[in-house]
Design a protein around this motif. Structure first.
Motif, PDB file in Angstrom:
ATOM      1  N   GLN A  86       0.822  -1.207   0.000  1.00 34.66           N
ATOM      2  CA  GLN A  86       0.000   0.000   0.000  1.00 34.66           C
ATOM      3  C   GLN A  86       0.862   1.265   0.000  1.00 34.66           C
ATOM      4  OE1 GLN A  86      -3.586   0.504   2.007  1.00 34.66           O
ATOM      5  NE2 GLN A  86      -4.262  -1.628   1.842  1.00 34.66           N
ATOM      6  N   TYR A  87       2.007   1.255   0.699  1.00 38.32           N
ATOM      7  CA  TYR A  87       2.914   2.406   0.623  1.00 38.32           C
ATOM      8  C   TYR A  87       3.453   2.575  -0.795  1.00 38.32           C
ATOM      9  CZ  TYR A  87       3.178   3.397   5.649  1.00 38.32           C
ATOM     10  OH  TYR A  87       2.883   3.772   6.937  1.00 38.32           O
ATOM     11  N   ASN A  88       3.656   1.468  -1.492  1.00 31.82           N
ATOM     12  CA  ASN A  88       4.100   1.550  -2.885  1.00 31.82           C
ATOM     13  C   ASN A  88       3.020   2.205  -3.739  1.00 31.82           C
ATOM     14  OD1 ASN A  88       5.876   0.876  -5.150  1.00 31.82           O
ATOM     15  ND2 ASN A  88       4.345  -0.657  -5.678  1.00 31.82           N
ATOM     16  N   GLY A  89       1.756   1.815  -3.509  1.00 32.70           N
ATOM     17  CA  GLY A  89       0.648   2.438  -4.246  1.00 32.70           C
ATOM     18  C   GLY A  89       0.499   3.914  -3.924  1.00 32.70           C
ATOM     19  N   ALA A  90       0.846   4.301  -2.685  1.00 26.91           N
ATOM     20  CA  ALA A  90       0.746   5.704  -2.259  1.00 26.91           C
ATOM     21  C   ALA A  90       1.995   6.509  -2.606  1.00 26.91           C
ATOM     22  CB  ALA A  90       0.505   5.758  -0.758  1.00 26.91           C
ATOM     23  N   LYS A  91       3.008   5.861  -3.201  1.00 25.37           N
ATOM     24  CA  LYS A  91       4.285   6.505  -3.567  1.00 25.37           C
ATOM     25  C   LYS A  91       4.951   7.128  -2.334  1.00 25.37           C
ATOM     26  CE  LYS A  91       3.144   5.591  -7.827  1.00 25.37           C
ATOM     27  NZ  LYS A  91       3.698   4.369  -8.464  1.00 25.37           N
ATOM     28  N   ASP A  92       5.100   6.320  -1.283  1.00 25.34           N
ATOM     29  CA  ASP A  92       5.663   6.786  -0.014  1.00 25.34           C
ATOM     30  C   ASP A  92       6.937   5.995   0.302  1.00 25.34           C
ATOM     31  OD1 ASP A  92       6.290   7.508   2.566  1.00 25.34           O
ATOM     32  OD2 ASP A  92       4.290   7.183   3.393  1.00 25.34           O
ATOM     33  N   PRO A  93       8.109   6.428  -0.195  1.00 28.88           N
ATOM     34  CA  PRO A  93       9.347   5.663   0.011  1.00 28.88           C
ATOM     35  C   PRO A  93       9.775   5.585   1.470  1.00 28.88           C
ATOM     36  CG  PRO A  93       9.814   7.778  -1.030  1.00 28.88           C
ATOM     37  CD  PRO A  93       8.336   7.611  -1.047  1.00 28.88           C
ATOM     38  N   GLU A  94       9.501   6.611   2.269  1.00 27.84           N
ATOM     39  CA  GLU A  94       9.899   6.560   3.674  1.00 27.84           C
ATOM     40  C   GLU A  94       9.129   5.467   4.414  1.00 27.84           C
ATOM     41  OE1 GLU A  94      11.911   6.961   7.023  1.00 27.84           O
ATOM     42  OE2 GLU A  94      12.433   7.866   5.096  1.00 27.84           O
ATOM     43  N   GLY A  95       7.839   5.370   4.127  1.00 36.30           N
ATOM     44  CA  GLY A  95       7.050   4.292   4.724  1.00 36.30           C
ATOM     45  C   GLY A  95       7.578   2.926   4.309  1.00 36.30           C
ATOM     46  N   MET A  96       7.999   2.799   3.050  1.00 40.04           N
ATOM     47  CA  MET A  96       8.545   1.529   2.558  1.00 40.04           C
ATOM     48  C   MET A  96       9.853   1.181   3.268  1.00 40.04           C
ATOM     49  SD  MET A  96       7.688   2.387  -1.417  1.00 40.04           S
ATOM     50  CE  MET A  96       8.329   0.897  -2.177  1.00 40.04           C
ATOM     51  N   LYS A  97      10.695   2.168   3.514  1.00 37.06           N
ATOM     52  CA  LYS A  97      11.955   1.925   4.239  1.00 37.06           C
ATOM     53  C   LYS A  97      11.676   1.425   5.661  1.00 37.06           C
ATOM     54  CE  LYS A  97      14.989   5.301   1.896  1.00 37.06           C
ATOM     55  NZ  LYS A  97      14.096   5.811   0.853  1.00 37.06           N
ATOM     56  N   GLN A  98      10.693   2.017   6.301  1.00 41.74           N
ATOM     57  CA  GLN A  98      10.359   1.613   7.664  1.00 41.74           C
ATOM     58  C   GLN A  98       9.853   0.168   7.700  1.00 41.74           C
ATOM     59  OE1 GLN A  98       7.534   4.654   8.589  1.00 41.74           O
ATOM     60  NE2 GLN A  98       9.080   6.258   8.839  1.00 41.74           N
ATOM     61  N   VAL A  99       9.111  -0.236   6.674  1.00 43.42           N
ATOM     62  CA  VAL A  99       8.601  -1.608   6.609  1.00 43.42           C
ATOM     63  C   VAL A  99       9.752  -2.599   6.442  1.00 43.42           C
ATOM     64  CG1 VAL A  99       7.191  -3.219   5.285  1.00 43.42           C
ATOM     65  CG2 VAL A  99       6.337  -0.922   5.746  1.00 43.42           C
ATOM     66  N   LEU A 100      10.719  -2.282   5.573  1.00 47.83           N
ATOM     67  CA  LEU A 100      11.870  -3.181   5.396  1.00 47.83           C
ATOM     68  C   LEU A 100      12.657  -3.315   6.696  1.00 47.83           C
ATOM     69  CD1 LEU A 100      13.657  -4.964   3.595  1.00 47.83           C
ATOM     70  CD2 LEU A 100      15.001  -2.912   3.078  1.00 47.83           C
ATOM     71  N   ARG A 101      12.830  -2.219   7.412  1.00 48.30           N
ATOM     72  CA  ARG A 101      13.558  -2.295   8.685  1.00 48.30           C
ATOM     73  C   ARG A 101      12.862  -3.269   9.642  1.00 48.30           C
ATOM     74  NH1 ARG A 101      13.481   4.177   8.922  1.00 48.30           N
ATOM     75  NH2 ARG A 101      14.921   4.576   7.187  1.00 48.30           N
ATOM     76  N   TYR A 102      11.555  -3.178   9.707  1.00 47.96           N
ATOM     77  CA  TYR A 102      10.792  -4.100  10.555  1.00 47.96           C
ATOM     78  C   TYR A 102      11.067  -5.543  10.129  1.00 47.96           C
ATOM     79  CZ  TYR A 102       6.758  -6.727  12.272  1.00 47.96           C
ATOM     80  OH  TYR A 102       5.958  -7.670  12.858  1.00 47.96           O
ATOM     81  N   LYS A 103      10.999  -5.798   8.842  1.00 48.10           N
ATOM     82  CA  LYS A 103      11.206  -7.158   8.341  1.00 48.10           C
ATOM     83  C   LYS A 103      12.585  -7.693   8.721  1.00 48.10           C
ATOM     84  CE  LYS A 103       8.302  -6.997   4.166  1.00 48.10           C
ATOM     85  NZ  LYS A 103       8.306  -7.238   2.716  1.00 48.10           N
ATOM     86  N   LEU A 104      13.603  -6.872   8.529  1.00 44.83           N
ATOM     87  CA  LEU A 104      14.966  -7.324   8.803  1.00 44.83           C
ATOM     88  C   LEU A 104      15.187  -7.583  10.291  1.00 44.83           C
ATOM     89  CD1 LEU A 104      17.008  -5.039   6.373  1.00 44.83           C
ATOM     90  CD2 LEU A 104      16.779  -7.527   6.254  1.00 44.83           C
ATOM     91  N   VAL A 105      14.688  -6.700  11.136  1.00 44.70           N
ATOM     92  CA  VAL A 105      14.873  -6.887  12.581  1.00 44.70           C
ATOM     93  C   VAL A 105      14.233  -8.196  13.036  1.00 44.70           C
ATOM     94  CG1 VAL A 105      14.224  -6.013  14.853  1.00 44.70           C
ATOM     95  CG2 VAL A 105      15.126  -4.445  13.125  1.00 44.70           C
ATOM     96  N   PHE A 106      12.991  -8.422  12.638  1.00 47.26           N
ATOM     97  CA  PHE A 106      12.309  -9.636  13.064  1.00 47.26           C
ATOM     98  C   PHE A 106      12.849 -10.871  12.349  1.00 47.26           C
ATOM     99  CE2 PHE A 106       9.438  -6.667  14.951  1.00 47.26           C
ATOM    100  CZ  PHE A 106       8.828  -7.354  15.988  1.00 47.26           C
ATOM    101  N   GLY A 107      13.195 -10.724  11.080  1.00 43.88           N
ATOM    102  CA  GLY A 107      13.735 -11.859  10.329  1.00 43.88           C
ATOM    103  C   GLY A 107      15.043 -12.358  10.904  1.00 43.88           C
ATOM    104  N   ILE A 108      15.944 -11.439  11.232  1.00 44.83           N
ATOM    105  CA  ILE A 108      17.244 -11.820  11.796  1.00 44.83           C
ATOM    106  C   ILE A 108      17.077 -12.372  13.213  1.00 44.83           C
ATOM    107  CG2 ILE A 108      19.476 -10.928  12.561  1.00 44.83           C
ATOM    108  CD1 ILE A 108      19.341  -8.973  10.168  1.00 44.83           C
ATOM    109  N   LEU A 109      16.236 -11.723  14.027  1.00 41.27           N
ATOM    110  CA  LEU A 109      16.038 -12.174  15.398  1.00 41.27           C
ATOM    111  C   LEU A 109      15.489 -13.604  15.443  1.00 41.27           C
ATOM    112  CD1 LEU A 109      15.876 -11.747  18.458  1.00 41.27           C
ATOM    113  CD2 LEU A 109      13.624 -10.690  18.105  1.00 41.27           C
ATOM    114  N   PHE A 110      14.428 -13.857  14.692  1.00 44.17           N
ATOM    115  CA  PHE A 110      13.839 -15.194  14.707  1.00 44.17           C
ATOM    116  C   PHE A 110      14.750 -16.213  14.033  1.00 44.17           C
ATOM    117  CE2 PHE A 110      10.195 -12.923  16.077  1.00 44.17           C
ATOM    118  CZ  PHE A 110       9.348 -13.845  16.678  1.00 44.17           C
TER     119      PHE A 110
END
Length: 464
Positions: A86-110
């Motif tokens: 949805q951030y991609n559809g809204a053209k919001d790169p900052e929101g997209m960066k925040q989503v990737l950070r979430y993914k990496l933190v949880f992906g690496i931790l688990f």
């Protein structure tokens, strides 16, 4: 305005061909990537099957436990994917960066946590998968060896999944396809060398299959990081900002992920318990035969990945752009298209039975017969499962993860598991007939999901 009102009052049942072309342009590379990843499992099965029913059974019960972890991480990262689309559809790169950070933190931790589990204490859990099997002790020994040797791959897997899912969610579907293709080639060559000891390498058998997987996963993670650093996609930011995730966004993602996790874990645990019950119907020939059947079925389960990806990109982009009426029309087009896709894949899947004497030539005749029957049952259900997956995908894309949780928890807890236990202990049914009978529960699941989508709780722009 009159034209728009006419369209909304009498929506067309099928979308224009250009719409389906766009959906297929997204789905086909994703399905190809999933197919390649399934081929990793099939290649492992093929090469390990040459070592006999017991060693193949060990690798496959380890794979069944690993699948629980993979689905758990997919749910945690999939909840974030709703926002990435949805951030991609809204053209919001900052929101997209925040989503990737979430993914990496949880992906690496688990990934770190599951790596520690596989390396130290998998025996107790693995033993549950062959409880009551006549050859459980020797099967468990092989499974423990495999789990400990492949433990490190899960650290790499968290990184790879974070990047691969993000590329897919913004429509860059060819990137994961290419990287996964190379990774699969590395895994295949590694299997050939390490399992049987070719080119002067030691013959490692089950441990060799595990080590080859670790090497391939390590390459995959490094390749995604390098590609992102070079091309700088809109979701890629600075490493030092990795923990800069707004608490409100994290809370929203976790709330969506939690319901998805409940749904997926309910399904995975049910599948795991029922698999253990299938395995109790004989010896190693049942474990290896059912495992081989699912390995082949996974080749045409790849259409589910394509359905989720195309719906996430298309419908997520439409919702993120605030085009809610257009999203309503697209819902019907996508559901009908999913049924057609399921019929096609079911037909192709039925022909997969001809692979069995080639791929599993060294399995016992009893194991091959079990594999053949299971593949045909899966092919017959494909159209229904594609429709069910489309229902889930549409609901989740709009942030309504409750539907899937309700369907899976209620259906699995109060219908599937009681029925499976009753059939196992009260009837002489073989494992494949048990499987085919229990899967009839998916019919009322589809009926409930169809009714639920009409409430339109999924028609939400999450970026506002």
């Amino acid at each position: 305005m009159n034209s728009q009102n006419t369209t909304l009052s009498a929506p067309r049942k099928w979308g224009p061909w250009s719409f389906y072309q766009r959906a297929l342009a997204i789905a086909i590379p994703v399905m190809a990537q999933a197919l390649i990843q399934s081929l990793v499992s099939l290649v492992d099965n093929f090469m390990v099957s040459g070592l006999g029913d017991i060693k193949m059974s060990g690798v496959n019960i380890a794979g069944q436990i690993n699948f629980i972890y993979m689905m758990t991480l997919n749910s945690l990262i999939g909840g974030a994917g709703i926002f990435m689309s949805q951030y991609n559809g809204a053209k919001d790169p900052e929101g997209m960066k925040q989503v990737l950070r979430y993914k990496l933190v949880f992906g690496i931790l688990f990934g770190i946590l599951y790596t520690a589990f596989c390396a130290t204490s998998p025996r107790g859990v693995l033993s549950l998968m062959v409880h009551g099997n006549a050859q459980s002790a020797v099967i468990i020994e092989q499974a423990v060896l495999y789990e400990r040797m492949q433990a490190l791959q899960w650290f790499f897997f968290g990184i790879s999944l974070s990047f691969a899912s993000s590329f897919r969610e913004i429509g860059m579907v060819n990137v994961p396809l290419i990287i996964s293709s190379v990774s699969t080639l590395i895994n295949t060559v590694g299997n050939f060398i390490l399992i049987y000891g070719h080119f002067g390498a030691p013959r490692m058998e089950v441990a060799g299959a595990a080590l080859a997987t670790v090497i391939a996963r390590g390459f995959e993670a490094v390749a995604f990081i390098i590609y992102a650093m070079v091309t700088k996609p809109p979701f890629f930011g600075r490493l030092k900002d990795i923990f800069k995730i707004p608490p409100r966004l994290m809370g929203l993602i976790i709330s969506k992920s939690a319901l998805m996790l409940v749904s997926d874990i309910s399904w995975v645990l049910t599948e795991t318990i029922t698999t253990a019950l299938y395995n109790s119907r004989g010896g190693a020939e049942i474990v290896s035969g059912m495992s081989a059947g699912f390995a082949i079925a996974n080749l045409f389960y790849t259409c589910f990945n394509g359905i989720f990806a195309s719906i996430g990109v298309i419908l997520g982009g439409t919702l993120g752009a605030g085009k809610l009426d257009e999203a309503r029309a697209q819902k019907g087009w996508l559901l009908r298209g999913s049924i057609v896709l399921g019929l096609v894949f079911g037909g192709v899947g039925a022909f997969a039975v001809f692979l069995i004497p080639i791929v599993y030539m060294r399995l016992s005749p009893e194991a091959q017969a079990c594999t053949r029957a299971l593949v045909l049952v899966n092919a017959a259900y494909m159209w229904l499962w594609c429709y069910l997956n489309a229902l889930y995908a549409i609901s989740r894309t709009g942030g309504d993860a409750f539907m899937g949780a309700a369907i899976d928890v209620v259906g699995n807890t109060f219908a599937c598991l009681p029925l499976m236990f009753a059939l196992t202990y009260l009837t002489p049914m073989g494992p494949v007939l048990l499987y085919a009978t229990v899967k009839l529960i998916d019919v009322p699941k589809c009926m409930f999901g169809t009714w639920w989508l009409r409430k339109e709780k999924w028609v939400v722009n999450l970026t506002e």
